[in-house]
Design a protein around this motif. Structure first.
Motif, PDB file in Angstrom:
ATOM      1  N   HIS A  20      -0.899  30.383   5.607  1.00 40.55           N
ATOM      2  CA  HIS A  20      -0.868  30.756   7.028  1.00 40.55           C
ATOM      3  C   HIS A  20       0.556  30.638   7.556  1.00 40.55           C
ATOM      4  O   HIS A  20       1.389  29.934   6.976  1.00 40.55           O
ATOM      5  N   CYS A  62       2.585  30.287  11.460  1.00 37.03           N
ATOM      6  CA  CYS A  62       2.562  30.158  12.914  1.00 37.03           C
ATOM      7  C   CYS A  62       3.895  30.679  13.445  1.00 37.03           C
ATOM      8  O   CYS A  62       4.946  30.306  12.930  1.00 37.03           O
ATOM      9  N   LYS A  80       6.310  29.732  18.547  1.00 36.55           N
ATOM     10  CA  LYS A  80       5.768  28.383  18.748  1.00 36.55           C
ATOM     11  C   LYS A  80       6.149  27.808  20.102  1.00 36.55           C
ATOM     12  O   LYS A  80       6.963  26.900  20.223  1.00 36.55           O
ATOM     13  N   ILE A  82      -7.478  29.054  12.116  1.00 39.75           N
ATOM     14  CA  ILE A  82      -6.139  29.450  12.564  1.00 39.75           C
ATOM     15  C   ILE A  82      -5.747  28.683  13.825  1.00 39.75           C
ATOM     16  O   ILE A  82      -4.568  28.364  14.033  1.00 39.75           O
ATOM     17  N   ARG A  83      -6.725  28.339  14.641  1.00 39.74           N
ATOM     18  CA  ARG A  83      -6.426  27.551  15.845  1.00 39.74           C
ATOM     19  C   ARG A  83      -6.117  26.106  15.490  1.00 39.74           C
ATOM     20  O   ARG A  83      -5.382  25.418  16.209  1.00 39.74           O
ATOM     21  N   CYS A 142      -2.471  26.368  13.883  1.00 42.74           N
ATOM     22  CA  CYS A 142      -1.414  26.779  14.826  1.00 42.74           C
ATOM     23  C   CYS A 142      -1.872  26.541  16.269  1.00 42.74           C
ATOM     24  O   CYS A 142      -2.012  27.497  17.048  1.00 42.74           O
ATOM     25  N   SER A 172       0.784  27.838  19.078  1.00 42.35           N
ATOM     26  CA  SER A 172       1.562  29.043  18.800  1.00 42.35           C
ATOM     27  C   SER A 172       0.909  30.258  19.450  1.00 42.35           C
ATOM     28  O   SER A 172      -0.304  30.430  19.379  1.00 42.35           O
ATOM     29  N   ALA A 184       0.016  33.949  15.225  1.00 44.36           N
ATOM     30  CA  ALA A 184      -0.336  33.300  13.963  1.00 44.36           C
ATOM     31  C   ALA A 184      -1.048  34.296  13.054  1.00 44.36           C
ATOM     32  O   ALA A 184      -1.615  35.291  13.520  1.00 44.36           O
TER      33      ALA A 184
END
Length: 245
Positions: free
Chosen positions: A29, A31, A34, A99-100, A103, A106, A109
């Motif tokens: 992954h 990010c 940011k 993904i949350r 990141c 951010s 992502a």
């Protein structure tokens, strides 16, 4: 893991799964952008996840946008071309949640799984080739056949020409390599290429040709490998990894 000086990750790997969809862990992954996100943008990301979870599985691809101005979140999700609807659903739901976690602060992502990718950003990115977010994977076993590299690259090139004219921007195929000594059996290399369907056919071709040109840096002399990006990817193996059901 070994980090290169280039903006992508090179990871040796050995796959031993009997099914290409047994791995629930993410491959990688990234990010980006940011900055701290506002509650309004956070809400848009949650709404976007619900939207993509519902819209992607029937066809394997979808885009969506939620919110206005500073709270606008743009998202894209793609499932591998051979993924079933149920596998696609499982992957998109998992990716949109993880993904949350990966990141949390951010505005942009992207996360890749073996079965899908999931990407979001506050910037409009649909229809643009993503050359920035990319990584390599390769099998640590060497290929001893003298024509392996040439035939594998020829296979990938043939699949590129097939994929960019396909409505789903996806193609698979195989190439017989000939007998191997001292094992005395016929080697076959299997390949897959795919683009996100927000690209035009010509941009899909450009994207795939660019990553196939990186084959010597990524995977030359290896029994399996892939280059995975934000807009396109290829993979090849000496065992059948593509779901044909």
């Amino acid at each position: 893991m070994h980090y290169s000086s280039k903006p992508y990750l090179i990871i040796p790997f050995m796959l031993c799964f009997s099914s290409p969809f047994l791995s629930a862990s993410s491959l990688f992954h990234v990010c980006f952008d940011k900055n701290s996100i506002s509650p309004g943008y956070d809400f848009s990301l949650s709404k976007l996840a619900s939207l993509l979870q519902a819209n992607v599985p029937p066809t394997g691809f979808g885009v969506g946008s939620v919110g206005q101005a500073l709270t606008r979140a743009n998202g894209l999700a793609l499932c591998r071309g051979d993924a079933s609807k149920s596998d696609c659903t499982t992957c998109i739901v998992e990716a949109s949640k993880k993904i949350r976690v990966f990141c949390p602060s951010s505005k942009g992502a992207i996360v890749w799984y073996d079965t899908c990718l999931y990407k979001y950003s506050n910037e409009a990115f649909f229809g643009q080739i993503d050359n920035k977010h990319k990584f390599y994977l390769f099998n640590t076993d060497d290929a001893e056949e003298p024509d392996f590299n040439e035939k594998t690259k020829n296979l990938l090139t043939r699949l590129v020409n097939k994929a960019y004219t396909s409505p789903v921007l996806y193609a698979t195929g195989e190439q017989e390599l000939g007998a191997s000594e001292p094992i005395y059996f016929n080697w076959v290399v299997y390949g897959l290429v795919q683009c996100t369907r927000d690209l035009s056919g010509n941009d899909c071709k450009k994207c795939l040709e660019a990553i196939v040109s990186e084959f010597p840096d990524c995977c030359e002399g290896k029994q399996g490998g892939r280059i995975v990006g934000g807009s396109c990817n290829f993979r090849y193996e000496v065992y059948p990894f593509i779901n044909t059901e």
